[in-house]
Design a protein around this motif. Sequence first.
Motif, PDB file in Angstrom:
ATOM      1  N   LYS A  99      22.550  45.674  53.162  1.00 25.10           N
ATOM      2  CA  LYS A  99      22.236  45.645  51.790  1.00 25.10           C
ATOM      3  C   LYS A  99      23.529  45.986  51.138  1.00 25.10           C
ATOM      4  O   LYS A  99      23.576  47.020  50.557  1.00 25.10           O
ATOM      5  N   LYS A 100      24.401  44.861  50.853  1.00 24.89           N
ATOM      6  CA  LYS A 100      25.350  45.128  50.165  1.00 24.89           C
ATOM      7  C   LYS A 100      26.072  43.858  49.638  1.00 24.89           C
ATOM      8  O   LYS A 100      25.822  42.672  50.138  1.00 24.89           O
ATOM      9  N   LEU A 101      26.508  43.890  48.594  1.00 24.10           N
ATOM     10  CA  LEU A 101      27.089  42.495  47.834  1.00 24.10           C
ATOM     11  C   LEU A 101      28.508  42.158  48.454  1.00 24.10           C
ATOM     12  O   LEU A 101      29.315  43.203  48.599  1.00 24.10           O
ATOM     13  N   THR A 102      28.676  41.043  48.697  1.00 21.74           N
ATOM     14  CA  THR A 102      29.853  40.773  49.302  1.00 21.74           C
ATOM     15  C   THR A 102      30.359  39.325  48.523  1.00 21.74           C
ATOM     16  O   THR A 102      29.731  38.310  48.284  1.00 21.74           O
ATOM     17  N   VAL A 103      31.599  39.289  48.150  1.00 28.24           N
ATOM     18  CA  VAL A 103      32.169  38.141  47.779  1.00 28.24           C
ATOM     19  C   VAL A 103      33.340  37.626  48.305  1.00 28.24           C
ATOM     20  O   VAL A 103      34.114  38.229  49.195  1.00 28.24           O
ATOM     21  N   ILE A 104      33.135  36.379  48.579  1.00 23.71           N
ATOM     22  CA  ILE A 104      34.024  35.738  49.741  1.00 23.71           C
ATOM     23  C   ILE A 104      34.569  34.603  49.042  1.00 23.71           C
ATOM     24  O   ILE A 104      33.811  33.920  48.175  1.00 23.71           O
ATOM     25  N   GLY A 105      35.819  34.192  49.059  1.00 19.72           N
ATOM     26  CA  GLY A 105      36.469  33.017  48.500  1.00 19.72           C
ATOM     27  C   GLY A 105      37.699  32.759  49.206  1.00 19.72           C
ATOM     28  O   GLY A 105      38.187  33.256  50.076  1.00 19.72           O
ATOM     29  N   PRO A 106      38.511  31.405  48.745  1.00 22.84           N
ATOM     30  CA  PRO A 106      39.916  31.004  49.190  1.00 22.84           C
ATOM     31  C   PRO A 106      40.711  31.972  49.003  1.00 22.84           C
ATOM     32  O   PRO A 106      40.781  32.283  47.934  1.00 22.84           O
ATOM     33  N   ALA A 107      41.691  32.239  49.878  1.00 21.66           N
ATOM     34  CA  ALA A 107      42.636  33.244  49.751  1.00 21.66           C
ATOM     35  C   ALA A 107      43.553  32.739  48.746  1.00 21.66           C
ATOM     36  O   ALA A 107      44.256  33.879  48.070  1.00 21.66           O
ATOM     37  N   ASN A 108      43.730  31.697  48.455  1.00 16.66           N
ATOM     38  CA  ASN A 108      44.699  31.069  47.466  1.00 16.66           C
ATOM     39  C   ASN A 108      44.054  30.930  45.954  1.00 16.66           C
ATOM     40  O   ASN A 108      44.774  30.627  45.272  1.00 16.66           O
ATOM     41  N   GLN A 109      42.813  31.267  45.970  1.00 14.68           N
ATOM     42  CA  GLN A 109      42.455  31.097  44.647  1.00 14.68           C
ATOM     43  C   GLN A 109      41.520  32.467  44.285  1.00 14.68           C
ATOM     44  O   GLN A 109      41.143  32.846  42.991  1.00 14.68           O
ATOM     45  N   ILE A 110      41.355  33.584  45.077  1.00 12.76           N
ATOM     46  CA  ILE A 110      40.711  34.858  44.681  1.00 12.76           C
ATOM     47  C   ILE A 110      41.706  35.829  44.817  1.00 12.76           C
ATOM     48  O   ILE A 110      42.172  36.004  45.975  1.00 12.76           O
ATOM     49  N   GLN A 111      41.767  36.610  43.940  1.00  8.87           N
ATOM     50  CA  GLN A 111      42.768  37.814  43.806  1.00  8.87           C
ATOM     51  C   GLN A 111      41.884  39.164  43.450  1.00  8.87           C
ATOM     52  O   GLN A 111      41.629  39.155  42.324  1.00  8.87           O
ATOM     53  N   THR A 112      41.952  40.246  44.404  1.00  8.99           N
ATOM     54  CA  THR A 112      41.094  41.423  43.918  1.00  8.99           C
ATOM     55  C   THR A 112      41.989  42.257  43.135  1.00  8.99           C
ATOM     56  O   THR A 112      43.186  42.501  43.389  1.00  8.99           O
ATOM     57  N   LEU A 113      41.551  42.518  41.820  1.00  8.08           N
ATOM     58  CA  LEU A 113      42.133  43.258  40.831  1.00  8.08           C
ATOM     59  C   LEU A 113      41.861  44.753  40.953  1.00  8.08           C
ATOM     60  O   LEU A 113      42.747  45.674  40.865  1.00  8.08           O
ATOM     61  N   HIS A 114      40.655  45.037  41.236  1.00  5.30           N
ATOM     62  CA  HIS A 114      40.120  46.448  41.387  1.00  5.30           C
ATOM     63  C   HIS A 114      38.742  46.456  42.285  1.00  5.30           C
ATOM     64  O   HIS A 114      38.021  45.518  41.890  1.00  5.30           O
ATOM     65  N   LYS A 115      38.692  47.474  43.012  1.00  4.37           N
ATOM     66  CA  LYS A 115      37.516  47.773  43.693  1.00  4.37           C
ATOM     67  C   LYS A 115      37.228  49.032  44.177  1.00  4.37           C
ATOM     68  O   LYS A 115      37.976  50.043  44.227  1.00  4.37           O
ATOM     69  N   ASP A 116      35.944  49.402  43.735  1.00  5.52           N
ATOM     70  CA  ASP A 116      35.292  50.919  43.881  1.00  5.52           C
ATOM     71  C   ASP A 116      33.984  50.942  44.386  1.00  5.52           C
ATOM     72  O   ASP A 116      33.512  49.702  44.649  1.00  5.52           O
TER      73      ASP A 116
END
Length: 127
Positions: A99-116
């Motif tokens: 039970k966790k939210l997962t975000v998946i996208g193309p490496a050339n279109q998505i950039q993680t700015l912050h995660k906690d």
Amino acid sequence: MAEIKGQDDGVQIDLISGERMDGMASMEKIRMILDGVRDGNIVILEEGLSPDEESRLIEVTMTEISPDEFNGIEIETYPKSETADASILDRIMGKESTKKLTVIGPANQIQTLHKDETLISALVSRK
């Protein structure tokens, strides 16, 4: 996951419920995710994947990378509260919750700015 024809001015986001994923085998889940990401979509899973499924997703992704067609995936996950969802027996047995939210996208279109523990902030660009 219906594709909208003629909508080249945005990014499609597929929000997939835990209920839909429950009836699928691991490889079906992985194939559905990769097919969506290869089409340039951002895939958000309500309940995420098991650690084994996540590892397998990465393995399959690595075999499908090609310089001109598919650059791979970016994947970010954060768990929901373990204590609220897990029974005492599950915690004693060391059973991991999916039970966790997962975000998946193309490496050339998505950039993680912050995660906690409570937030995933990502920048999504068009192709």
